[in-house]
Scaffold this active site. Structure first.
Site, short mmCIF file in Angstrom:
data_model
loop_
_atom_site.label_atom_id
_atom_site.label_comp_id
_atom_site.label_asym_id
_atom_site.label_seq_id
_atom_site.Cartn_x
_atom_site.Cartn_y
_atom_site.Cartn_z
N GLU A 37 11.91 -81.39 14.24
CA GLU A 37 10.53 -81.51 13.75
C GLU A 37 10.49 -82.37 12.48
O GLU A 37 9.56 -83.17 12.28
CB GLU A 37 9.94 -80.13 13.42
CG GLU A 37 9.92 -79.14 14.55
CD GLU A 37 11.19 -78.29 14.64
OE1 GLU A 37 12.29 -78.87 14.53
OE2 GLU A 37 11.09 -77.09 14.85
N ALA A 94 40.92 -77.43 40.44
CA ALA A 94 41.02 -78.39 41.54
C ALA A 94 41.88 -77.75 42.62
O ALA A 94 42.90 -77.12 42.31
CB ALA A 94 41.67 -79.68 41.04
N ARG A 103 35.32 -81.37 28.79
CA ARG A 103 36.01 -80.71 27.66
C ARG A 103 35.31 -81.05 26.35
O ARG A 103 35.18 -80.18 25.47
CB ARG A 103 37.47 -81.18 27.58
CG ARG A 103 38.35 -80.59 28.65
CD ARG A 103 39.76 -81.12 28.51
NE ARG A 103 40.65 -80.55 29.50
CZ ARG A 103 41.95 -80.84 29.59
NH1 ARG A 103 42.49 -81.71 28.75
NH2 ARG A 103 42.70 -80.28 30.51
N THR A 154 50.24 -71.22 33.42
CA THR A 154 49.80 -72.63 33.46
C THR A 154 50.49 -73.41 32.34
O THR A 154 50.93 -74.54 32.54
CB THR A 154 48.26 -72.71 33.33
OG1 THR A 154 47.71 -72.10 34.50
CG2 THR A 154 47.75 -74.13 33.21
N LEU A 199 45.46 -79.94 26.70
CA LEU A 199 44.13 -79.33 26.62
C LEU A 199 43.22 -80.02 25.59
O LEU A 199 42.42 -79.38 24.92
CB LEU A 199 44.24 -77.83 26.29
CG LEU A 199 45.10 -76.98 27.24
CD1 LEU A 199 45.10 -75.51 26.79
CD2 LEU A 199 44.58 -77.06 28.68
N1 LIG Z 1 44.73 -77.04 40.26
C1 LIG Z 1 44.27 -76.57 39.13
O1 LIG Z 1 43.11 -76.79 38.76
C2 LIG Z 1 45.17 -75.75 38.25
C3 LIG Z 1 44.74 -75.41 36.97
C4 LIG Z 1 45.56 -74.62 36.19
C5 LIG Z 1 46.76 -74.16 36.70
N2 LIG Z 1 47.16 -74.52 37.94
C6 LIG Z 1 48.42 -74.02 38.50
O2 LIG Z 1 48.33 -72.62 38.57
C7 LIG Z 1 49.62 -72.09 38.42
C8 LIG Z 1 49.55 -70.89 37.51
O3 LIG Z 1 48.65 -69.94 38.03
P1 LIG Z 1 48.99 -68.40 37.86
O4 LIG Z 1 47.93 -67.60 38.51
O5 LIG Z 1 50.39 -68.20 38.29
O6 LIG Z 1 49.00 -68.23 36.29
P2 LIG Z 1 47.98 -68.24 35.06
O7 LIG Z 1 46.67 -67.65 35.43
O8 LIG Z 1 48.04 -69.56 34.41
O9 LIG Z 1 48.78 -67.25 34.11
C9 LIG Z 1 49.03 -65.95 34.55
C10 LIG Z 1 49.58 -65.18 33.39
O10 LIG Z 1 48.65 -65.15 32.34
C11 LIG Z 1 48.52 -63.83 31.84
N3 LIG Z 1 47.22 -63.31 32.35
C12 LIG Z 1 46.30 -63.95 33.04
N4 LIG Z 1 45.23 -63.17 33.30
C13 LIG Z 1 45.51 -62.00 32.76
C14 LIG Z 1 44.81 -60.78 32.70
N5 LIG Z 1 43.58 -60.63 33.20
N6 LIG Z 1 45.38 -59.74 32.11
C15 LIG Z 1 46.60 -59.86 31.56
N7 LIG Z 1 47.31 -61.01 31.57
C16 LIG Z 1 46.77 -62.08 32.17
C17 LIG Z 1 49.71 -63.10 32.43
O11 LIG Z 1 50.83 -63.40 31.63
P3 LIG Z 1 51.97 -62.30 31.36
O12 LIG Z 1 52.59 -62.05 32.65
O13 LIG Z 1 52.88 -62.93 30.34
O14 LIG Z 1 51.24 -61.14 30.81
C18 LIG Z 1 49.87 -63.76 33.76
O15 LIG Z 1 51.15 -63.62 34.31
C19 LIG Z 1 50.49 -73.16 37.84
O16 LIG Z 1 51.49 -73.53 38.77
C20 LIG Z 1 49.58 -74.33 37.61
O17 LIG Z 1 50.16 -75.55 37.97
C21 LIG Z 1 46.41 -75.31 38.72
#
Ligand SMILES: NC(=O)c1ccc[n+]([C@@H]2O[C@H](COP(=O)([O-])OP(=O)(O)OC[C@H]3O[C@@H](n4cnc5c(N)ncnc54)[C@H](OP(=O)(O)O)[C@@H]3O)[C@@H](O)[C@H]2O)c1
Length: 349
Positions: free
Chosen positions: A53, A157, A192, A204, A212
Site C-alpha cells: 500500500e 521422481a 527449492r 538418502t 540440497l
Molecule cells: N527418486 C527420488 O526422488 C529420490 C529422492 C530421495 C531419495 N531417493 C532414494 O531413496 C533411497 C532412500 O530411501 P529410504 O526410504 O531407504 O530412506 P530415507 O527415507 O531417505 O531414510 C530413511 C531413514 O531416515 C530415518 N527416518 C525416516 N523417516 C523416519 C520416521 N518417520 N521415524 C524415524 N526415522 C525416520 C530413519 O533413519 P534411522 O534408521 O537412522 O533411524 C530411516 O532409516 C535412496 O536410495 C535414494 O537414492 C530417491
C-alpha cells in the site's frame, strides 16, 4: 469478471513479483484506481521494506486524487506497528474513501483489526474479492499462521516401474541415479529457491550425498533439514559443509564446530513428525519441500500431513530397488517436460 475482480487480479500479479523474497511476510500487491484508471501500483518486495500500500500511494503522482480514489489490496492492510508503521493509518491519513480487500490477514496481530479500523474511520470497505486466489497466492503464509506448521510439498521422481532408485551396491560412490531430464531437474532447483526449507531422510544422505542447495536457478538456498537419529551420516557429507543453515534432527547431540549447523534433539520413540514441525514453526519456517526417500515421504503421507505432492515419472525402468511412495491420486493435474510426466496432487480442494 467484475470491476473489483479485475483490479484484485492485478494486485495478485504485482504481489507475485515478491515470490521468495518476502518471508516471513506475505506477498501483497496493491493498486489505486480513480475513474477506472490505475493511478498507482505497488507490491511488497522484502520484509522490513515498505508494504504494498505504501509503494502504491508513493507511486501516485497527483496525491490530491487519493481523496476520491479506491485502493485495492490483495491482503488486509496491517493495523499494527511491525518493522514499518500500520498501512491502515496511511490510508486514513490520505483520506482514501474506498478500500477493496482480497482476503483477511490470518496473522493474529492483524486478523480483521485492519478492516475494523478502516470501517471505524468512515471508509467504504469491501472484503473477499477473489478470496480463493488471494489465499492461493499466500498458501504458505496462511498454513503457517492457521495450522502453526509450514506448508508441506512432497517431491520425488519415480521410474516407469515405480521405483525411487535402483538396488545399490554398498560401496557405491554416493551419487543419485537420475530418473528425470535436465529440464525437470532445473525446475526442482527453481522450486527449492521458492521454499524456506528442504528435508530428506538419513538413508538418502548416506546413499546420495545430496547438496540440497539451489544450483541450476538463482535464488535463496532453503534451510537444510535432515533426519539422523543415531548420527550415522558421515561428517564429510555435503550437508555438514556448513555452507547453508542446516538443522539435524537427532536422538543425541554431537559437538561440531560449525556456525550454520545445529542439532535438534527429539524423542524418536514418539511420533517425530509433530516434533519436527514444532521446531520448524519456532524457526519461523513457513514452507518445506520434502525430497525423499521412501520412508520419510511415506511417514508424512501415512499421517496425512502434507499439502501438495509433485511427482515426476521418467522413462527409466529399474526392475528393482527402493519403491516409490504410495499416494492416493486425487485432485491431480498432469504436465509434461519433454518425456517426463509431472503429476501435481493437492491434498485439499
Ligand atoms: N527418486 C527420488 O526422488 C529420490 C529422492 C530421495 C531419495 N531417493 C532414494 O531413496 C533411497 C532412500 O530411501 P529410504 O526410504 O531407504 O530412506 P530415507 O527415507 O531417505 O531414510 C530413511 C531413514 O531416515 C530415518 N527416518 C525416516 N523417516 C523416519 C520416521 N518417520 N521415524 C524415524 N526415522 C525416520 C530413519 O533413519 P534411522 O534408521 O537412522 O533411524 C530411516 O532409516 C535412496 O536410495 C535414494 O537414492 C530417491
Amino acid at each position: 469478471m467484475n470491476i473489483h475482480e479485475k483490479y484484485i487480479k492485478r494486485c495478485i500479479e504485482l504481489a507475485q513479483n515478491g515470490f521468495g523474497t518476502t518471508y516471513p511476510n506475505p506477498m501483497v500487491g496493491s493498486v489505486i484506481v480513480y475513474e477506472d484508471k490505475i493511478i498507482g501500483e505497488g507490491w511488497h518486495k522484502k520484509a522490513g521494506e515498505p508494504h504494498a500500500e505504501v509503494n502504491a500511494v508513493r507511486s501516485v503522482k497527483d496525491k490530491s486524487l487519493l481523496k476520491k480514489a479506491t485502493i485495492y489490496v490483495s491482503l488486509e492492510p496491517c493495523s499494527h506497528f511491525g518493522k514499518t508503521p500500520p498501512c491502515c493509518d496511511l490510508i486514513i491519513e490520505h483520506k482514501i474513501p474506498n478500500i477493496v480487500v482480497g482476503t483477511v490477514d490470518p496473522n493474529e496481530k492483524v486478523a480483521g483489526n485492519g478492516i475494523k479500523k478502516l470501517i471505524a474511520s468512515g471508509a467504504n470497505v469491501v472484503v473477499g474479492v477473489l478470496e480463493k486466489e488471494c489465499y492461493e497466492l499466500n498458501k504458505r503464509f496462511f498454513t503457517f499462521h492457521q495450522q502453526k506448521r509450514p506448508y508441506i510439498i512432497l517431491k520425488w521422481a519415480q521410474s516407469q516401474d515405480d521405483f525411487l532408485s535402483p538396488e545399490k551396491e554398498t560401496n557405491q560412490d554416493r551419487k543419485p541415479v537420475w530418473i528425470t531430464n535436465q529440464y525437470s531437474r532445473q525446475l526442482v532447483h527453481k522450486w527449492r529457491s521458492e521454499e524456506q526449507a528442504i528435508l530428506v531422510g538419513t538413508k538418502t544422505v548416506i546413499d546420495d550425498n545430496p547438496k540440497l542447495n539451489v544450483r541450476d536457478w538463482s535464488g535463496n538456498n532453503p534451510v537444510r533439514v535432515v533426519l539422523d537419529q543415531n548420527n550415522r551420516i558421515s561428517k564429510d557429507s555435503f550437508i555438514f559443509d556448513d555452507s547453508i543453515k542446516t538443522i539435524i534432527f537427532t536422538k543425541s547431540e554431537i559437538s561440531l564446530s560449525a556456525e550454520n549447523t545445529t542439532f535438534e534433539v527429539i524423542d524418536f520413540n514418539e511420533n517425530i513428525i509433530p516434533q519436527i514441525l514444532a521446531v520448524l514453526y519456532q524457526n519461523q519456517i513457513q514452507s518445506i519441500i520434502i525430497e525423499g526417500g521412501l520412508q520419510t515421504l511415506q511417514s508424512f503421507i501415512d499421517q496425512n500431513i502434507w499439502d501438495e505432492a509433485r511427482i515426476f515419472v521418467g522413462k527409466t525402468i529399474f526392475g528393482n530397488g527402493t519403491k516409490a511412495p504410495i499416494l492416493q491420486m486425487k485432485n491431480v493435474t498432469k504436465t509434461y517436460i519433454q518425456n517426463d510426466e509431472l503429476i501435481n496432487v493437492r491434498n485439499h480442494d
